[in-house]
Write a protein that holds these residues in place. Structure first.
Motif, PDB file in Angstrom:
ATOM      1  N   UNK A 117      28.470  46.730  28.035  1.00 39.17           N
ATOM      2  CA  UNK A 117      29.668  46.969  28.845  1.00 39.17           C
ATOM      3  C   UNK A 117      29.430  46.598  30.301  1.00 39.17           C
ATOM      4  N   UNK A 118      30.495  46.122  30.927  1.00 38.14           N
ATOM      5  CA  UNK A 118      30.455  45.764  32.347  1.00 38.14           C
ATOM      6  C   UNK A 118      31.840  46.010  32.929  1.00 38.14           C
ATOM      7  N   UNK A 119      31.907  46.774  34.019  1.00 32.51           N
ATOM      8  CA  UNK A 119      33.195  47.095  34.637  1.00 32.51           C
ATOM      9  C   UNK A 119      33.813  45.860  35.289  1.00 32.51           C
ATOM     10  N   UNK A 120      35.108  45.685  35.052  1.00 31.86           N
ATOM     11  CA  UNK A 120      35.881  44.682  35.783  1.00 31.86           C
ATOM     12  C   UNK A 120      36.619  45.335  36.944  1.00 31.86           C
ATOM     13  N   UNK A 121      37.056  46.583  36.719  1.00 31.98           N
ATOM     14  CA  UNK A 121      37.640  47.409  37.781  1.00 31.98           C
ATOM     15  C   UNK A 121      37.561  48.859  37.308  1.00 31.98           C
ATOM     16  N   UNK A 122      38.344  49.748  37.905  1.00 33.01           N
ATOM     17  CA  UNK A 122      38.267  51.158  37.567  1.00 33.01           C
ATOM     18  C   UNK A 122      38.859  51.529  36.229  1.00 33.01           C
ATOM     19  N   UNK A 123      39.521  50.597  35.546  1.00 31.95           N
ATOM     20  CA  UNK A 123      40.153  50.886  34.255  1.00 31.95           C
ATOM     21  C   UNK A 123      39.712  49.934  33.142  1.00 31.95           C
ATOM     22  N   UNK A 124      39.264  48.754  33.512  1.00 36.29           N
ATOM     23  CA  UNK A 124      38.948  47.731  32.518  1.00 36.29           C
ATOM     24  C   UNK A 124      37.444  47.515  32.394  1.00 36.29           C
ATOM     25  N   UNK A 125      37.017  47.352  31.132  1.00 38.11           N
ATOM     26  CA  UNK A 125      35.609  47.136  30.825  1.00 38.11           C
ATOM     27  C   UNK A 125      35.482  45.911  29.931  1.00 38.11           C
ATOM     28  N   UNK A 126      34.595  45.011  30.322  1.00 39.14           N
ATOM     29  CA  UNK A 126      34.316  43.834  29.491  1.00 39.14           C
ATOM     30  C   UNK A 126      33.120  44.136  28.600  1.00 39.14           C
ATOM     31  N   UNK A 127      33.264  43.843  27.300  1.00 39.38           N
ATOM     32  CA  UNK A 127      32.194  44.091  26.341  1.00 39.38           C
ATOM     33  C   UNK A 127      31.663  42.749  25.851  1.00 39.38           C
ATOM     34  N   UNK A 128      30.387  42.489  26.117  1.00 43.74           N
ATOM     35  CA  UNK A 128      29.746  41.241  25.674  1.00 43.74           C
ATOM     36  C   UNK A 128      29.057  41.487  24.342  1.00 43.74           C
ATOM     37  N   UNK A 129      29.556  40.791  23.308  1.00 40.64           N
ATOM     38  CA  UNK A 129      28.976  40.911  21.978  1.00 40.64           C
ATOM     39  C   UNK A 129      28.044  39.736  21.734  1.00 40.64           C
ATOM     40  N   UNK A 277      21.892  51.796  34.479  1.00 40.09           N
ATOM     41  CA  UNK A 277      23.146  51.550  35.204  1.00 40.09           C
ATOM     42  C   UNK A 277      23.208  50.202  35.899  1.00 40.09           C
ATOM     43  N   UNK A 278      22.077  49.497  35.972  1.00 39.73           N
ATOM     44  CA  UNK A 278      22.014  48.293  36.814  1.00 39.73           C
ATOM     45  C   UNK A 278      22.905  47.161  36.322  1.00 39.73           C
ATOM     46  N   UNK A 279      23.243  47.129  35.036  1.00 36.84           N
ATOM     47  CA  UNK A 279      24.029  46.027  34.487  1.00 36.84           C
ATOM     48  C   UNK A 279      25.506  46.375  34.315  1.00 36.84           C
ATOM     49  N   UNK A 280      25.932  47.526  34.814  1.00 34.57           N
ATOM     50  CA  UNK A 280      27.306  47.978  34.578  1.00 34.57           C
ATOM     51  C   UNK A 280      28.311  47.476  35.600  1.00 34.57           C
ATOM     52  N   UNK A 281      27.831  46.857  36.673  1.00 33.31           N
ATOM     53  CA  UNK A 281      28.732  46.402  37.746  1.00 33.31           C
ATOM     54  C   UNK A 281      29.572  47.570  38.286  1.00 33.31           C
ATOM     55  N   UNK A 282      28.870  48.665  38.598  1.00 34.44           N
ATOM     56  CA  UNK A 282      29.544  49.889  39.010  1.00 34.44           C
ATOM     57  C   UNK A 282      30.341  49.736  40.297  1.00 34.44           C
ATOM     58  N   UNK A 283      29.890  48.838  41.162  1.00 38.08           N
ATOM     59  CA  UNK A 283      30.602  48.655  42.431  1.00 38.08           C
ATOM     60  C   UNK A 283      32.032  48.176  42.224  1.00 38.08           C
ATOM     61  N   UNK A 284      32.264  47.441  41.138  1.00 37.71           N
ATOM     62  CA  UNK A 284      33.626  46.962  40.860  1.00 37.71           C
ATOM     63  C   UNK A 284      34.567  48.121  40.540  1.00 37.71           C
ATOM     64  N   UNK A 285      33.997  49.228  40.051  1.00 37.05           N
ATOM     65  CA  UNK A 285      34.809  50.399  39.713  1.00 37.05           C
ATOM     66  C   UNK A 285      34.807  51.445  40.819  1.00 37.05           C
ATOM     67  N   UNK A 286      33.975  51.242  41.838  1.00 34.47           N
ATOM     68  CA  UNK A 286      33.893  52.224  42.919  1.00 34.47           C
ATOM     69  C   UNK A 286      33.018  53.416  42.602  1.00 34.47           C
ATOM     70  N   UNK A 287      32.075  53.239  41.672  1.00 30.58           N
ATOM     71  CA  UNK A 287      31.172  54.320  41.278  1.00 30.58           C
ATOM     72  C   UNK A 287      29.886  54.211  42.086  1.00 30.58           C
ATOM     73  N   UNK A 288      29.546  55.266  42.824  1.00 36.78           N
ATOM     74  CA  UNK A 288      28.357  55.251  43.669  1.00 36.78           C
ATOM     75  C   UNK A 288      27.156  55.856  42.949  1.00 36.78           C
ATOM     76  N   UNK A 289      25.971  55.361  43.328  1.00 34.81           N
ATOM     77  CA  UNK A 289      24.720  55.837  42.731  1.00 34.81           C
ATOM     78  C   UNK A 289      23.735  56.236  43.825  1.00 34.81           C
TER      79      UNK A 289
END
Length: 472
Positions: A117-129, A277-289
């Motif tokens: 999974x990788x965040x595109x924004x705060x609601x959408x998630x891209x799943x790479x199969x 968490x490093x591969x989730x693109x959390x910054x695109x969703x506004x999630x801080x670590x």
């Protein structure tokens, strides 16, 4: 595809959250569980379940050769390490199937999507199969991606090869010698198990004592016990480099006495874990670590992004436990669906499954002194406990940390057989603000290890060494 709830992860926190969300909504919530790897996450596959299986097997081998009671002759137990490991892997597979894979059949509203999974924004998630990608969106999202073993940047380590708590379960031959980098719960549990099965074990620890989450006298007592069994320690030591030659590894360490070398057939890296968490693109969703990548949450498990929660080992916190991850998942879902609730880390128990076991809950003496400036503590030795004397297990101790003004129990720390079981009494005491007098006023079974908690409480009001059995 749109879902009411997206859960990123397939471990304890994820399953707990998915089940709770299904219960709250009577199976109506559309839930997507996204992740890769086997169902169940760390605990059932490479954590609690296989480690405790190996510990149990090692204890069955070790104890008959060292009877603690007079009149019992030592006997040697024959065993096959490869068969133990085969049984271990079979038990893990059965547990994963019965506790996770089969459970999903009862929840048709949960859709499992295999992929990264990788965040595109705060609601959408891209799943790479494997051969495609999919975009899903959710009204609410829970991040429950767990953690992985930390691999420090030590010259020569990767080239020389090493095991971790993720990979050790694939071995079929008992290492003749094992060097363990890290003296935490994982290193000590697996180290003692391998030691009891016949491996020569050396532990290299950067700190000056074992298990800093507990009282120093408990860490020292455990170290003494493990040394008596044959474990070797290098405390306050830093690994400088690793090299390999002729099927053996040489670890150069820097100690207080200067540089030394540790040679072993295998290395077990047990230097902690880091959040996935490093591969989730959390910054695109506004999630801080935090600086380690742990997701910052409040007590309701909310992250810094609206509608996004986190649970489990990917969260920024001090305690990492399977049961705590499950509880965090429940708290997150309860808040998502309007039921409220918060996590209570202070009354969360932890345990280390060495022999004897170590367990604790609440504050240590040092922590409470730093918090309030005053503390009342009593330490009870198992040498004064009848049950321990019967079993020949008198090395342990129980320490109660209490508020000096109210007598309220704020911490309990145990080094004892069955510590993981009897610590629950301390959980109730800390969680509900019980005093040591209320523990004294509560009946306990005689003779039992749990009676030691009552005796520790009684030591606040009398000299235990001058007390006969069962005095109230």
């Amino acid at each position: 595809m749109d879902y009411d709830l997206i859960i990123i992860g397939k471990g304890a926190a994820a399953f707990s959250a998915a089940v709770k969300a299904s219960e709250i909504t009577y199976g109506e919530a559309r839930i997507a569980m996204i992740g890769y790897g086997p169902l169940g996450g760390t605990c059932v596959n490479v954590g609690c379940v296989p480690s405790k299986y190996l510990i149990e097997a090692a204890q069955r081998v070790y104890e008959p050769s060292r009877p603690k009671l007079p009149g019992i002759e030592p006997s040697r137990v024959s065993f096959s390490f490869s068969e133990i490991m085969r049984g271990l892997r079979g038990f893990v597979e059965r547990s994963r199937r019965s506790k996770y894979e089969d459970v999903l059949a009862s929840y048709p509203n949960i859709t499992v999507i295999d992929g990264a999974a990788r965040f595109l924004d705060g609601k959408k998630v891209q799943v790479s199969k494997q051969d495609s990608t999919e975009v899903v969106s959710g009204t609410s999202i829970i991040i429950a991606t767990g953690s992985r073993p930390y691999v420090p940047d030590i010259p020569g380590l990767k080239e020389s090869g090493f095991l971790t708590s993720d990979s050790i379960w694939g071995i079929d031959e008992l290492p003749e010698s094992m060097a363990i980098i890290g003296g935490g719960a994982v290193g000590l549990e697996l180290g003692q198990a391998l030691l009891r099965l016949g491996s020569r074990v050396t532990v290299i620890e950067a700190l000056d004592r074992l298990l800093p989450q507990t009282e120093p006298e408990i860490g020292e007592a455990l170290k003494k016990r493990l040394e008596e069994e044959g474990m070797r320690f290098f405390m306050r030591s830093k690994v400088v480099s690793v090299s390999s030659s002729g099927g053996r590894k040489t670890i150069e360490i820097l100690t207080a006495e200067g540089k030394k070398e540790v040679r072993a057939e295998q290395i077990l890296l047990a230097a902690g874990r880091v959040p996935n968490t490093s591969e989730l693109n959390l910054q695109a969703a506004g999630v801080k670590t935090d600086s380690r990548g742990g997701i910052i949450t409040d007590s309701s498990m909310r992250t810094t992004a609206p509608g996004i929660y986190a649970a489990g080992d990917c969260v920024s916190k001090k305690i990492y436990l399977e049961t705590l991850a499950a509880r965090e998942g429940v708290v997150a879902v309860s808040n998502i669906f309007g039921q409220g609730g918060s996590i209570d880390y202070n009354s969360t128990p932890w345990a280390v499954f060495t022999s004897p076991q170590v367990a604790g809950v609440g504050y240590t003496e040092k922590e409470y002194m730093q918090r309030t400036g005053a503390c009342s503590c009593r330490t009870f030795s198992l040498s004064n406990l009848t049950r321990a004397g019967i079993a020949g297990e008198t090395d342990g101790l129980i320490k109660i940390v209490a508020d000096p003004k109210t007598g309220r129990v704020v911490g309990l720390h145990v080094f004892s057989p069955n510590a993981s079981d009897i610590i629950t009494e301390g959980v109730y005491a800390v969680k509900h603000g019980l005093t040591y007098q209320e523990i004294i006023d509560t009946g306990h079974i005689f003779p039992s290890y749990s009676e030691g908690i009552k005796l520790a409480a009684q030591s606040f009001i009398r000299d235990i060494s001058k007390m006969p059995c069962c005095v109230e």
